[in-house]
Design a protein around this motif. Structure first.
Motif, mmCIF file in Angstrom:
data_model
loop_
_atom_site.group_PDB
_atom_site.id
_atom_site.type_symbol
_atom_site.label_atom_id
_atom_site.label_comp_id
_atom_site.label_asym_id
_atom_site.label_seq_id
_atom_site.Cartn_x
_atom_site.Cartn_y
_atom_site.Cartn_z
ATOM 1 N N THR A 43 41.918 60.501 35.047
ATOM 2 C CA THR A 43 42.088 61.575 36.029
ATOM 3 C C THR A 43 40.855 61.771 36.898
ATOM 4 O O THR A 43 40.919 62.396 37.933
ATOM 5 N N ARG A 44 39.696 61.216 36.457
ATOM 6 C CA ARG A 44 38.489 61.340 37.262
ATOM 7 C C ARG A 44 38.632 60.523 38.534
ATOM 8 O O ARG A 44 39.123 59.401 38.515
ATOM 9 N N GLU A 45 38.239 61.050 39.647
ATOM 10 C CA GLU A 45 38.344 60.365 40.943
ATOM 11 C C GLU A 45 37.282 59.277 41.026
ATOM 12 O O GLU A 45 36.087 59.569 40.960
ATOM 13 N N PRO A 46 37.685 57.983 41.172
ATOM 14 C CA PRO A 46 36.674 56.933 41.272
ATOM 15 C C PRO A 46 35.888 57.050 42.577
ATOM 16 O O PRO A 46 36.470 57.303 43.613
ATOM 17 N N ASP A 47 34.573 56.878 42.527
ATOM 18 C CA ASP A 47 33.765 57.025 43.734
ATOM 19 C C ASP A 47 33.283 55.686 44.299
ATOM 20 O O ASP A 47 32.480 55.636 45.199
ATOM 21 N N GLY A 48 33.816 54.594 43.769
ATOM 22 C CA GLY A 48 33.458 53.272 44.296
ATOM 23 C C GLY A 48 32.309 52.646 43.525
ATOM 24 O O GLY A 48 32.272 51.460 43.297
ATOM 25 N N ASP A 49 31.323 53.470 43.103
ATOM 26 C CA ASP A 49 30.189 52.952 42.337
ATOM 27 C C ASP A 49 30.547 52.829 40.860
ATOM 28 O O ASP A 49 29.803 52.287 40.073
ATOM 29 N N GLU A 50 31.700 53.393 40.513
ATOM 30 C CA GLU A 50 32.122 53.424 39.117
ATOM 31 C C GLU A 50 32.463 52.015 38.606
ATOM 32 O O GLU A 50 32.393 51.737 37.435
ATOM 33 N N TYR A 51 32.861 51.153 39.506
ATOM 34 C CA TYR A 51 33.284 49.809 39.136
ATOM 35 C C TYR A 51 32.214 48.803 39.539
ATOM 36 O O TYR A 51 31.656 48.886 40.621
ATOM 37 N N SER A 52 31.953 47.857 38.657
ATOM 38 C CA SER A 52 31.024 46.790 39.035
ATOM 39 C C SER A 52 31.751 45.455 38.945
ATOM 40 O O SER A 52 32.710 45.304 38.201
ATOM 41 N N LEU A 53 31.288 44.510 39.722
ATOM 42 C CA LEU A 53 31.928 43.198 39.791
ATOM 43 C C LEU A 53 31.510 42.337 38.607
ATOM 44 O O LEU A 53 30.362 42.361 38.190
ATOM 45 N N SER A 54 32.445 41.565 38.109
ATOM 46 C CA SER A 54 32.144 40.627 37.030
ATOM 47 C C SER A 54 31.828 39.256 37.609
ATOM 48 O O SER A 54 32.344 38.869 38.664
ATOM 49 N N ARG A 55 31.000 38.531 36.886
ATOM 50 C CA ARG A 55 30.793 37.119 37.218
ATOM 51 C C ARG A 55 32.083 36.352 36.950
ATOM 52 O O ARG A 55 32.911 36.784 36.149
ATOM 53 N N ILE A 56 32.234 35.222 37.620
ATOM 54 C CA ILE A 56 33.341 34.299 37.343
ATOM 55 C C ILE A 56 32.709 33.041 36.760
ATOM 56 O O ILE A 56 31.816 32.459 37.369
ATOM 57 N N ILE A 57 33.171 32.645 35.594
ATOM 58 C CA ILE A 57 32.660 31.411 34.984
ATOM 59 C C ILE A 57 33.807 30.426 34.839
ATOM 60 O O ILE A 57 34.853 30.756 34.285
ATOM 61 N N ILE A 58 33.608 29.238 35.387
ATOM 62 C CA ILE A 58 34.535 28.123 35.178
ATOM 63 C C ILE A 58 33.810 27.191 34.208
ATOM 64 O O ILE A 58 32.783 26.605 34.551
ATOM 65 N N ASP A 59 34.338 27.067 32.992
ATOM 66 C CA ASP A 59 33.608 26.282 31.989
ATOM 67 C C ASP A 59 33.845 24.783 32.150
ATOM 68 O O ASP A 59 34.529 24.339 33.082
ATOM 69 N N LYS A 60 33.286 24.000 31.234
ATOM 70 C CA LYS A 60 33.366 22.533 31.342
ATOM 71 C C LYS A 60 34.787 22.012 31.325
ATOM 72 O O LYS A 60 35.085 20.951 31.863
#
Length: 198
Positions: A43-60
Motif C-alpha cells: 500500500t506504500r506509494e513507490p517513489d521510484g528510488d524504492e526499486y534498484s536495478l539488478s545485474r544481468i548475468i549470462i553464464d557459460k
C-alpha cells in the motif's frame, strides 16, 4: 532451517493459497506480522528510488540470471532466450522488419543457448526464418514470452528496463545500462564486446 527451498513462484503461490484457505492462521502472531508487513509494503506509494536495478548475468551455458532479485535462473524456451540475448548485445536497437539481416548472428546465439539439446541445424534455421519473416507476428509473441518469464522476478515498475520495447515500425531495444550486464560465455561475450566497443 536456513536453507531456502528452490521452487517456482507459481508453485509457491499455489501452496500459500491452499494453506491460507485450509487453515486458520488468524491466531499465529508470526504469520500475522509477516502478512501485515507485506500489506504495508504493497500500500506504500513507490517513489521510484524504492526499486534498484539488478545485474544481468549470462553464464557459460547461456543461462540467464538476475542475481539481485533472485538466485533462480530465468528459464525460457531457446528461441525467446536467443532473442533476449540478441537484443542485449545490440545496444543501439534493431527494427523488427530488418532482423532478417541478422539471421546468422541469431543462429550463433541459438547454438549457444541450445547446446545441451544438440538441435538439428535445419530445425533452428526454420525457426529463425519464421521469427524474422516480416509478415507474421512471431517476434511479438516471442517478446511476450520473454516479458512473462521476467515478470516472475522483476518489480513491475522496472519491467520496461529488461524487456524488448519500442514502437511498431521503429527500433526495438532493451534499455538496461550495459554496465549491469556480465556475459561469461566466451562466444557471446565476444559478440557483445565487439558491438558495444564501437
Amino acid at each position: 532451517m536456513s536453507e531456502k527451498l528452490s521452487i517456482s513462484y507459481h508453485t509457491a503461490k499455489r501452496i500459500l493459497l491452499e494453506l491460507l484457505e485450509d487453515n486458520d492462521f488468524s491466531t499465529d502472531e508470526d504469520i500475522l506480522k509477516i502478512l501485515g508487513s507485506v500489506v504495508q509494503k504493497e500500500t506504500r506509494e513507490p517513489d521510484g528510488d524504492e526499486y534498484s536495478l539488478s545485474r544481468i548475468i549470462i553464464d557459460k551455458e547461456g543461462r540467464v540470471f538476475l542475481p539481485d532479485y533472485s538466485s533462480m535462473e530465468i528459464k525460457m524456451p531457446y528461441l525467446p532466450k536467443t532473442v533476449f540475448i540478441f537484443f542485449l548485445i545490440h545496444d543501439e536497437g534493431i527494427e523488427f522488419k530488418s532482423m532478417y539481416n541478422y539471421v546468422h548472428e541469431l543462429y550463433e546465439i541459438y547454438q549457444v543457448v541450445a547446446l545441451e539439446k544438440n538441435t538439428e541445424a535445419n530445425k533452428i534455421k526454420r525457426s529463425l526464418d519464421n521469427l524474422v519473416e516480416p509478415v507474421n507476428n512471431r517476434i511479438y509473441e516471442t517478446c511476450s514470452i520473454i516479458r512473462r518469464n521476467f515478470s516472475v522476478v522483476i518489480p513491475e515498475p522496472l519491467m520496461e528496463m529488461y524487456c524488448i520495447t519500442g514502437k511498431r515500425g521503429e527500433k526495438h531495444q532493451i534499455k538496461i545500462d550495459r554496465s549491469l550486464i556480465r556475459i561469461e560465455n566466451a562466444k557471446l561475450k565476444g559478440m557483445f564486446d565487439t558491438l558495444n566497443s564501437i
